[in-house]
Design a protein around this motif. Sequence first.
Motif, PDB file in Angstrom:
ATOM      1  N   LEU A  35       0.898  -1.275  -0.088  1.00  0.00           N
ATOM      2  CA  LEU A  35       0.141   0.099  -0.051  1.00  0.00           C
ATOM      3  C   LEU A  35       0.853   1.413   0.008  1.00  0.00           C
ATOM      4  CD1 LEU A  35      -2.917   1.044  -0.009  1.00  0.00           C
ATOM      5  CD2 LEU A  35      -2.811   1.105   2.750  1.00  0.00           C
ATOM      6  N   ASP A  36       0.869   1.961  -1.129  1.00  0.00           N
ATOM      7  CA  ASP A  36       1.451   3.139  -1.154  1.00  0.00           C
ATOM      8  C   ASP A  36       0.337   4.412  -0.784  1.00  0.00           C
ATOM      9  OD1 ASP A  36       2.475   5.672  -2.185  1.00  0.00           O
ATOM     10  OD2 ASP A  36       3.344   4.525  -4.044  1.00  0.00           O
ATOM     11  N   ILE A  37       0.871   5.276   0.164  1.00  0.00           N
ATOM     12  CA  ILE A  37       0.350   5.887   0.791  1.00  0.00           C
ATOM     13  C   ILE A  37       0.831   7.634   0.529  1.00  0.00           C
ATOM     14  CG2 ILE A  37      -0.786   4.643   2.822  1.00  0.00           C
ATOM     15  CD1 ILE A  37       1.049   6.133   4.870  1.00  0.00           C
ATOM     16  N   ARG A  38       1.539   7.764  -0.275  1.00  0.00           N
ATOM     17  CA  ARG A  38       1.839   9.137  -0.762  1.00  0.00           C
ATOM     18  C   ARG A  38       0.678   9.703  -1.642  1.00  0.00           C
ATOM     19  NH1 ARG A  38       6.630   7.957  -4.557  1.00  0.00           N
ATOM     20  NH2 ARG A  38       5.166   6.232  -5.288  1.00  0.00           N
ATOM     21  N   ASP A  39       0.802  11.057  -1.732  1.00  0.00           N
ATOM     22  CA  ASP A  39      -0.024  11.922  -2.473  1.00  0.00           C
ATOM     23  C   ASP A  39       0.125  11.679  -4.174  1.00  0.00           C
ATOM     24  OD1 ASP A  39      -1.301  13.011  -0.023  1.00  0.00           O
ATOM     25  OD2 ASP A  39      -0.094  14.551  -0.158  1.00  0.00           O
ATOM     26  N   ALA A  40      -1.231  11.754  -4.653  1.00  0.00           N
ATOM     27  CA  ALA A  40      -0.793  11.614  -6.125  1.00  0.00           C
ATOM     28  C   ALA A  40       0.105  12.304  -6.932  1.00  0.00           C
ATOM     29  CB  ALA A  40      -2.302  11.826  -6.757  1.00  0.00           C
ATOM     30  N   PRO A  41       0.523  13.416  -6.752  1.00  0.00           N
ATOM     31  CA  PRO A  41       1.559  14.057  -7.396  1.00  0.00           C
ATOM     32  C   PRO A  41       2.967  13.416  -7.000  1.00  0.00           C
ATOM     33  CG  PRO A  41       0.097  15.709  -6.289  1.00  0.00           C
ATOM     34  CD  PRO A  41      -0.207  14.466  -5.801  1.00  0.00           C
ATOM     35  N   GLU A  42       3.176  12.788  -6.127  1.00  0.00           N
ATOM     36  CA  GLU A  42       4.223  11.940  -5.790  1.00  0.00           C
ATOM     37  C   GLU A  42       4.479  10.825  -6.615  1.00  0.00           C
ATOM     38  OE1 GLU A  42       5.531  12.342  -1.093  1.00  0.00           O
ATOM     39  OE2 GLU A  42       3.209  12.111  -1.335  1.00  0.00           O
ATOM     40  N   HIS A  54      -2.722   2.130  -4.316  1.00  0.00           N
ATOM     41  CA  HIS A  54      -2.634   3.462  -3.829  1.00  0.00           C
ATOM     42  C   HIS A  54      -3.895   4.038  -2.957  1.00  0.00           C
ATOM     43  CE1 HIS A  54      -2.832   7.867  -4.211  1.00  0.00           C
ATOM     44  NE2 HIS A  54      -1.700   7.713  -3.540  1.00  0.00           N
ATOM     45  N   ILE A  55      -3.553   4.320  -1.900  1.00  0.00           N
ATOM     46  CA  ILE A  55      -4.751   5.061  -0.884  1.00  0.00           C
ATOM     47  C   ILE A  55      -3.828   6.458  -0.568  1.00  0.00           C
ATOM     48  CG2 ILE A  55      -6.459   5.231   1.037  1.00  0.00           C
ATOM     49  CD1 ILE A  55      -6.754   2.225   0.582  1.00  0.00           C
ATOM     50  N   SER A  56      -4.250   7.598  -0.665  1.00  0.00           N
ATOM     51  CA  SER A  56      -3.396   8.703   0.121  1.00  0.00           C
ATOM     52  C   SER A  56      -3.778   8.736   1.550  1.00  0.00           C
ATOM     53  CB  SER A  56      -3.830  10.120  -0.588  1.00  0.00           C
ATOM     54  OG  SER A  56      -5.159  10.284  -0.011  1.00  0.00           O
ATOM     55  N   ARG A  57      -2.561   9.079   2.314  1.00  0.00           N
ATOM     56  CA  ARG A  57      -2.886   8.957   3.646  1.00  0.00           C
ATOM     57  C   ARG A  57      -3.843   9.849   4.177  1.00  0.00           C
ATOM     58  NH1 ARG A  57      -3.964   8.695   7.877  1.00  0.00           N
ATOM     59  NH2 ARG A  57      -2.739   9.022   9.816  1.00  0.00           N
ATOM     60  N   GLY A  58      -4.402  10.975   3.624  1.00  0.00           N
ATOM     61  CA  GLY A  58      -5.382  11.818   4.076  1.00  0.00           C
ATOM     62  C   GLY A  58      -6.802  10.950   3.832  1.00  0.00           C
ATOM     63  N   MET A  59      -6.767  10.016   3.096  1.00  0.00           N
ATOM     64  CA  MET A  59      -7.979   9.378   2.825  1.00  0.00           C
ATOM     65  C   MET A  59      -7.959   8.041   3.832  1.00  0.00           C
ATOM     66  SD  MET A  59     -10.425  11.175   1.123  1.00  0.00           S
ATOM     67  CE  MET A  59     -11.336   9.812   1.074  1.00  0.00           C
ATOM     68  N   ARG A  63     -11.135   4.900   3.955  1.00  0.00           N
ATOM     69  CA  ARG A  63     -11.185   3.792   3.148  1.00  0.00           C
ATOM     70  C   ARG A  63     -10.893   2.503   3.743  1.00  0.00           C
ATOM     71  NH1 ARG A  63     -12.802   4.031  -1.603  1.00  0.00           N
ATOM     72  NH2 ARG A  63     -10.969   3.348  -2.791  1.00  0.00           N
ATOM     73  N   ALA A  64     -10.472   2.535   5.122  1.00  0.00           N
ATOM     74  CA  ALA A  64     -10.016   1.386   5.717  1.00  0.00           C
ATOM     75  C   ALA A  64     -11.013   0.912   6.919  1.00  0.00           C
ATOM     76  CB  ALA A  64      -8.779   1.840   6.667  1.00  0.00           C
ATOM     77  N   ASP A  65     -12.224   1.530   6.941  1.00  0.00           N
ATOM     78  CA  ASP A  65     -13.187   1.351   7.931  1.00  0.00           C
ATOM     79  C   ASP A  65     -14.201   0.565   7.123  1.00  0.00           C
ATOM     80  OD1 ASP A  65     -15.462   1.163   9.637  1.00  0.00           O
ATOM     81  OD2 ASP A  65     -15.346   3.235  10.373  1.00  0.00           O
ATOM     82  N   ASP A  72     -12.441   0.524   1.103  1.00  0.00           N
ATOM     83  CA  ASP A  72     -11.651  -0.077  -0.112  1.00  0.00           C
ATOM     84  C   ASP A  72     -11.805  -1.395   0.216  1.00  0.00           C
ATOM     85  OD1 ASP A  72      -9.598  -1.192  -1.614  1.00  0.00           O
ATOM     86  OD2 ASP A  72      -8.874   0.874  -1.849  1.00  0.00           O
ATOM     87  N   PRO A  73     -12.147  -2.573  -0.764  1.00  0.00           N
ATOM     88  CA  PRO A  73     -12.147  -3.895  -0.314  1.00  0.00           C
ATOM     89  C   PRO A  73     -10.850  -4.529  -0.273  1.00  0.00           C
ATOM     90  CG  PRO A  73     -13.255  -3.433  -2.515  1.00  0.00           C
ATOM     91  CD  PRO A  73     -12.989  -2.104  -1.830  1.00  0.00           C
ATOM     92  N   GLU A  74      -9.824  -3.887  -0.922  1.00  0.00           N
ATOM     93  CA  GLU A  74      -8.552  -4.508  -0.639  1.00  0.00           C
ATOM     94  C   GLU A  74      -7.970  -4.625   0.598  1.00  0.00           C
ATOM     95  OE1 GLU A  74      -6.383  -5.753  -3.274  1.00  0.00           O
ATOM     96  OE2 GLU A  74      -7.873  -5.507  -4.734  1.00  0.00           O
ATOM     97  N   LEU A  75      -8.498  -3.499   1.230  1.00  0.00           N
ATOM     98  CA  LEU A  75      -8.349  -3.559   3.010  1.00  0.00           C
ATOM     99  C   LEU A  75      -9.002  -4.525   3.449  1.00  0.00           C
ATOM    100  CD1 LEU A  75      -7.870   0.310   3.355  1.00  0.00           C
ATOM    101  CD2 LEU A  75      -5.953  -1.311   2.867  1.00  0.00           C
ATOM    102  N   GLN A  76      -8.486  -5.630   4.065  1.00  0.00           N
ATOM    103  CA  GLN A  76      -9.254  -6.695   4.724  1.00  0.00           C
ATOM    104  C   GLN A  76      -8.576  -6.752   6.218  1.00  0.00           C
ATOM    105  OE1 GLN A  76     -11.974  -8.153   4.152  1.00  0.00           O
ATOM    106  NE2 GLN A  76     -11.856  -6.653   2.309  1.00  0.00           N
TER     107      GLN A  76
END
Length: 126
Positions: A35-42, A54-59, A63-65, A72-76
């Motif tokens: 899981l890459d938590i950087r922002d999209a411009p990075e 990819h899920i930005s740290r701010g979201m 996405r995890a709840d 996000d279903p990738e997060l189990q």
Amino acid sequence: MPLTVKAMMEAANAVVERIDAQRAKDLIEQGALLLDIRDAPELERTGRAAGSHHISRGMLEFRADPDIPSHDPELQLDRPIVLHCASGGRAALAGKLLKDMGYEQVYNLGGFSDWVNGGGAVADQK
């Protein structure tokens, strides 16, 4: 006493194991999510680890709840998660957050450069 970044980092590093790229690759081969938590411009500037999600740290919280529509279903909860950001700080803090939310196996790879320097494949590289 107010909470400081230093105190937050110490708490995060105490509960989120820091791993190297080879251990990350081994976990991914066994089904872990990279899981890459950087922002999209990075990501646009540097590319991303091949196969990463990819899920930005701010979201991340949203996405995890699993109990809200933006999950996000990738997060189990029982799937190992290997986090990385640009240098490892955000990944440590995000890892502690995920553990606090009930995720069982969370690891901090560190930064994108740790992945690249450890021989990890890169996609979307500019």
